[in-house]
Each structure stands twice: as C-alpha cells, then as structure tokens.
Design a protein around this motif. Structure first.
Motif, PDB file in Angstrom:
ATOM      1  N   GLY A   1       0.819  -1.217   0.000  1.00 44.80           N
ATOM      2  CA  GLY A   1       0.000   0.000   0.000  1.00 44.80           C
ATOM      3  C   GLY A   1       0.844   1.254   0.000  1.00 44.80           C
ATOM      4  O   GLY A   1       0.560   2.203  -0.737  1.00 44.80           O
ATOM      5  N   ARG A   2       1.889   1.257   0.818  1.00 52.76           N
ATOM      6  CA  ARG A   2       2.782   2.430   0.844  1.00 52.76           C
ATOM      7  C   ARG A   2       3.483   2.602  -0.488  1.00 52.76           C
ATOM      8  O   ARG A   2       3.624   3.719  -1.002  1.00 52.76           O
ATOM      9  CB  ARG A   2       3.805   2.284   1.963  1.00 52.76           C
ATOM     10  N   LEU A   3       3.916   1.479  -1.084  1.00 50.78           N
ATOM     11  CA  LEU A   3       4.605   1.540  -2.373  1.00 50.78           C
ATOM     12  C   LEU A   3       3.653   2.034  -3.466  1.00 50.78           C
ATOM     13  O   LEU A   3       4.037   2.851  -4.305  1.00 50.78           O
ATOM     14  CB  LEU A   3       5.158   0.158  -2.729  1.00 50.78           C
ATOM     15  N   ARG A   4       2.416   1.560  -3.454  1.00 53.58           N
ATOM     16  CA  ARG A   4       1.439   1.999  -4.445  1.00 53.58           C
ATOM     17  C   ARG A   4       1.173   3.494  -4.301  1.00 53.58           C
ATOM     18  O   ARG A   4       1.098   4.217  -5.290  1.00 53.58           O
ATOM     19  CB  ARG A   4       0.144   1.209  -4.289  1.00 53.58           C
ATOM     20  N   ASP A   5       1.034   3.964  -3.070  1.00 51.07           N
ATOM     21  CA  ASP A   5       0.796   5.390  -2.859  1.00 51.07           C
ATOM     22  C   ASP A   5       1.958   6.226  -3.382  1.00 51.07           C
ATOM     23  O   ASP A   5       1.755   7.263  -4.019  1.00 51.07           O
ATOM     24  CB  ASP A   5       0.572   5.683  -1.380  1.00 51.07           C
ATOM     25  N   ARG A   6       3.158   5.766  -3.121  1.00 52.59           N
ATOM     26  CA  ARG A   6       4.332   6.505  -3.617  1.00 52.59           C
ATOM     27  C   ARG A   6       4.409   6.454  -5.133  1.00 52.59           C
ATOM     28  O   ARG A   6       4.779   7.438  -5.776  1.00 52.59           O
ATOM     29  CB  ARG A   6       5.610   5.936  -3.008  1.00 52.59           C
ATOM     30  N   ALA A   7       4.043   5.308  -5.739  1.00 55.21           N
ATOM     31  CA  ALA A   7       4.072   5.197  -7.200  1.00 55.21           C
ATOM     32  C   ALA A   7       3.023   6.113  -7.822  1.00 55.21           C
ATOM     33  O   ALA A   7       3.282   6.758  -8.849  1.00 55.21           O
ATOM     34  CB  ALA A   7       3.832   3.752  -7.623  1.00 55.21           C
ATOM     35  N   VAL A   8       1.844   6.197  -7.214  1.00 57.71           N
ATOM     36  CA  VAL A   8       0.807   7.084  -7.736  1.00 57.71           C
ATOM     37  C   VAL A   8       1.260   8.530  -7.619  1.00 57.71           C
ATOM     38  O   VAL A   8       1.094   9.321  -8.562  1.00 57.71           O
ATOM     39  CB  VAL A   8      -0.525   6.846  -6.988  1.00 57.71           C
ATOM     40  N   ASP A   9       1.845   8.896  -6.493  1.00 55.34           N
ATOM     41  CA  ASP A   9       2.350  10.258  -6.327  1.00 55.34           C
ATOM     42  C   ASP A   9       3.428  10.565  -7.363  1.00 55.34           C
ATOM     43  O   ASP A   9       3.444  11.649  -7.947  1.00 55.34           O
ATOM     44  CB  ASP A   9       2.911  10.461  -4.915  1.00 55.34           C
ATOM     45  N   PHE A  10       4.313   9.603  -7.597  1.00 59.38           N
ATOM     46  CA  PHE A  10       5.377   9.792  -8.583  1.00 59.38           C
ATOM     47  C   PHE A  10       4.782   9.961  -9.975  1.00 59.38           C
ATOM     48  O   PHE A  10       5.198  10.839 -10.735  1.00 59.38           O
ATOM     49  CB  PHE A  10       6.347   8.607  -8.547  1.00 59.38           C
ATOM     50  N   ALA A  11       3.798   9.130 -10.324  1.00 60.10           N
ATOM     51  CA  ALA A  11       3.187   9.220 -11.650  1.00 60.10           C
ATOM     52  C   ALA A  11       2.489  10.564 -11.839  1.00 60.10           C
ATOM     53  O   ALA A  11       2.580  11.177 -12.910  1.00 60.10           O
ATOM     54  CB  ALA A  11       2.202   8.070 -11.846  1.00 60.10           C
ATOM     55  N   LEU A  12       1.799  11.042 -10.811  1.00 58.59           N
ATOM     56  CA  LEU A  12       1.142  12.348 -10.913  1.00 58.59           C
ATOM     57  C   LEU A  12       2.155  13.471 -11.061  1.00 58.59           C
ATOM     58  O   LEU A  12       1.954  14.416 -11.836  1.00 58.59           O
ATOM     59  CB  LEU A  12       0.261  12.584  -9.686  1.00 58.59           C
TER      60      LEU A  12
END
Length: 123
Positions: free
Chosen positions: A47-58
């Motif tokens: 979950g933490r990794l997904r949140d960071r990946a979404v933030d990075f993609a945005l």
C-alpha cells in the motif's frame, strides 16, 4: 505468617503473569501466526509503495504537461489560431506541346484551339 502469605501470593502472581506472557509469545511464534503477520506487513508495504508510485506518476504527468507547454510556447504551437479562410491558391499553367489543343501555325509561335468536348481536358 503474614509475611509468608504475602510473599507466596506475590510469587504465584508473578508466576501466572510470566506464564501468560510466555504463552502469548509462543502463540505469536507459531507458523500460522508468523505467516499472517508477514502477509499483513507485505500488504502494508504494498500500500505504501502503491501510494508513492501514484504520487510519482502524478508528479511526472504534471512536469510533462508543464514541459510540453514550455516547448509549445518556444515553437509557437500555442499561438492563437486564425479562423479565417486561407487565400485561394494560384494554379500554375503548364503548356503541353503534345496536346491536340496546341497547334503551331505559320508565322505564329503557338495558337490554342478549343474543342467542344474533351474528356481528358482537365486531366
């Protein structure tokens, strides 16, 4: 006698507390509970990794849009569009000396004759 009862009760309470504590720790160290704990940690990490990946993609998408706007301004692609029609095109006239319309007469360089109907005239 009162002292002995006090220390006996204190010893029993300490033994019960220690036994309970050890039994809880042993239950936590069973293979099933270790697997559940590992799965929970993996889900949290995912979950933490997904949140960071979404933030990075945005962030990448925002920077990409900003850079495209900068390049569009630099190349003049973002200039206002003139909605007026373009001027009519001029057509070049090409003489075809092999055409049946082209006839050279005596003393004249060239004269054109017109035929009432020629299917290939426009081609």
């Amino acid at each position: 006698m009162f002292r002995r009862t006090f220390w006996f009760t204190t010893g029993v309470a300490t033994g019960v507390w220690a036994t309970t504590k050890v039994n809880r720790k042993l239950k936590q160290l069973t293979p099933e509970n270790l697997a559940v704990a590992a799965a929970n940690k993996a889900i949290e990490a995912g979950g933490r990794l997904r949140d960071r990946a979404v933030d990075f993609a945005l962030e990448v998408r925002d920077n990409m849009a900003r850079r495209e706007a900068e390049l569009g301004d630099a190349l003049g692609l973002n200039a206002p569009v003139d909605r007026a029609l373009p001027p009519p095109r001029g057509y070049a006239v090409i003489e075809n000396r092999n055409s049946p319309k082209y006839v050279e007469g005596p003393g004249q360089k060239s004269t054109y004759t017109t035929y009432p109907y020629n299917r290939n005239e426009d081609h």
